[in-house]
Enzyme design. Structure first.
Site, mmCIF file in Angstrom:
data_model
loop_
_atom_site.group_PDB
_atom_site.id
_atom_site.type_symbol
_atom_site.label_atom_id
_atom_site.label_comp_id
_atom_site.label_asym_id
_atom_site.label_seq_id
_atom_site.Cartn_x
_atom_site.Cartn_y
_atom_site.Cartn_z
ATOM 1 N N LYS A 88 0.826 -1.205 0.000
ATOM 2 C CA LYS A 88 0.000 0.000 0.000
ATOM 3 C C LYS A 88 0.865 1.262 0.000
ATOM 4 C CE LYS A 88 -3.740 -2.254 -0.105
ATOM 5 N NZ LYS A 88 -3.073 -3.193 -0.994
ATOM 6 N N ASP A 89 0.252 2.359 -0.443
ATOM 7 C CA ASP A 89 0.933 3.643 -0.529
ATOM 8 C C ASP A 89 1.562 4.050 0.800
ATOM 9 O OD1 ASP A 89 -1.494 3.613 -2.429
ATOM 10 O OD2 ASP A 89 -0.259 5.213 -3.262
ATOM 11 N N ARG A 90 2.675 4.747 0.698
ATOM 12 C CA ARG A 90 3.304 5.280 1.911
ATOM 13 C C ARG A 90 2.589 6.544 2.378
ATOM 14 N NH1 ARG A 90 9.278 8.123 2.399
ATOM 15 N NH2 ARG A 90 8.995 8.921 4.510
#
Length: 422
Positions: A88-90
């Site tokens: 998942k996105d940071r």
């Protein structure tokens, strides 16, 4: 910009420096992690089992792999024993599921930016177990005069957008040059030069300084080797490649020191670009010139449609297009488009087998359109972070592999975007 009619709209998109240039309007993305919320969607029946405990992992402003590493270290668990469905996105607030074998006991974690919550039992999770993702995205900094244009765009959002691989896929691409393509064409020195000298702003200063030094002293491997020793460079990639070049000056052999994970990234980047180009070519057959909109990105241009005829939409909504792989026989429309794209690239299907050391092109099929499900569009509200501006929140679900940022581009066609600086 060749092959783009003057009748077609054109915008310049730069995701890498987090800004997008369009008609002169502004918007802001990811001003805080809560502006970009991602929640995994899984089928609990498909992951049923009793080997592992199933956990919900909520993280804020942390990369998935770093979160996994932290959990592994804290609870003394081998990293390989943490199962997951995706990364998942940071720069977001994300929720995902992980599995950990029961032999490590029931775990719990509640820290400011990382929370681990036991929710049940499951089998060991794998990447293929992900069904999709739910996104809740707040777009800020909107001018009042841009709202009518945005409302017009949102009316057609149910027709989705081309299911392109977005900029996040192309972190290894510099100046529109692909390491995989250079290898295919036998340009091993150029492939190595891209790898050893090109860098992103986000890379560590130590590595950026090293890459600048290598670029300035290209070919003087003795001098570069001394720099590596003097500056205590530990990265095996740079140490092993420069050591080999110092010994043999063999660029092809130097590439053998690239780890398998990176090799797959290089191949996937070029294959994804080729797929994007094929889909863009296909859409030209269905979308009239006056309804085409082009964005510039790292690898060239992406073509969007302002609107789509319902009959055409029904033809394309479930249609898939294959990735290009040299061991597959294509026919009809697919063959025609693939041959045209490879011709533009100066390659033949047979030459793709020259990928050699990097691996191989894997065949798969991907839907042409990304269609948001359970789409919810909020109201325009005053933006508390940008005085005198407005914000709006969109919520939607996408199938795994589809990019939320593509839908945002489609929703805000004609709006100039500036993202939070890293």
């Amino acid at each position: 910009m060749k092959n783009i009619s003057t009748k077609e709209s054109f915008f310049k998109f730069k995701f890498n420096n987090r800004s997008l240039y369009c008609w002169g309007a502004f918007m802001k993305l990811r001003m805080k992690p809560e502006d970009f919320i991602v929640e995994e969607i899984i089928d609990f029946n498909k992951i049923a089992g009793d080997r592992c405990y199933l956990y919900k992992l909520t993280k804020r402003n942390i990369e998935s792999l770093k979160a996994f590493s932290y959990i592994a270290k804290k609870f003394k668990i081998p990293l390989k024993d943490i199962g997951y469905c995706g990364l998942k996105d940071r720069h977001a607030l994300t929720t995902q599921y992980i599995s950990i074998p029961k032999k490590y006991g029931k775990l719990s974690l509640d820290e400011p930016n990382l929370k681990l919550e036991l929710i049940g039992e499951s089998k060991f999770l794998l990447l293929g177990d992900l069904e999709g993702n739910r996104f809740t995205i707040t777009v800020r900094g909107l001018k009042k005069e841009d709202i009518p244009k945005i409302k017009e765009n949102l009316k057609y959002l149910e027709f989705g957008a081309p299911n392109y691989f977005d900029s996040q896929r192309f972190g290894s691409v510099f100046d529109k040059k692909f390491i995989a393509k250079e290898v295919i064409k036998g340009n091993y020195e150029e492939a190595v030069k891209i790898l050893l000298t090109k860098y992103k702003k986000s890379e560590k200063k130590l590595i950026k300084d090293l890459k600048r030094f290598i670029d300035k002293n290209w070919g003087d491997w003795d001098k570069i080797w001394e720099y590596i020793k003097e500056n205590n460079i530990k990265s095996r990639l740079y140490v092993n490649m420069v050591k080999e070049l110092k010994k043999s000056n063999d660029y092809k052999k130097a590439l053998s020191y690239v780890d398998d994970r990176l090799k797959k990234i290089f191949v996937a980047a070029y294959q994804s670009y080729l797929w994007n180009e094929c889909v863009k070519e296909l859409l030209r057959k269905y979308v009239p010139e006056e309804d085409r909109v082009y964005y510039e990105y790292e690898c060239g241009t992406l073509m969007f449609y302002k609107k789509m005829d319902e009959e055409v939409f029904n033809i394309l909504k479930d249609k898939k297009f294959p990735t290009i792989a040299p061991d597959i026989e294509y026919s009809g429309e697919e063959k025609e488009i693939i041959e045209e794209i490879l011709k533009r690239e100066g390659l033949t299907m047979e030459e793709l087998n020259n990928i050699g050391e990097l691996g191989k092109f894997i065949y798969s099929e991907r839907k042409i359109l990304s269609i948001p499900k359970n789409l919810k569009i909020g109201e325009f509200e005053e933006d508390e972070l940008n005085k005198g501006k407005y914000k709006i929140t969109l919520s939607y679900e996408l199938e795994k592999g589809s990019y939320a940022t593509i839908i945002i581009k489609r929703a805000f066609l004609g709006v100039k975007t500036k993202k939070r600086k890293r």
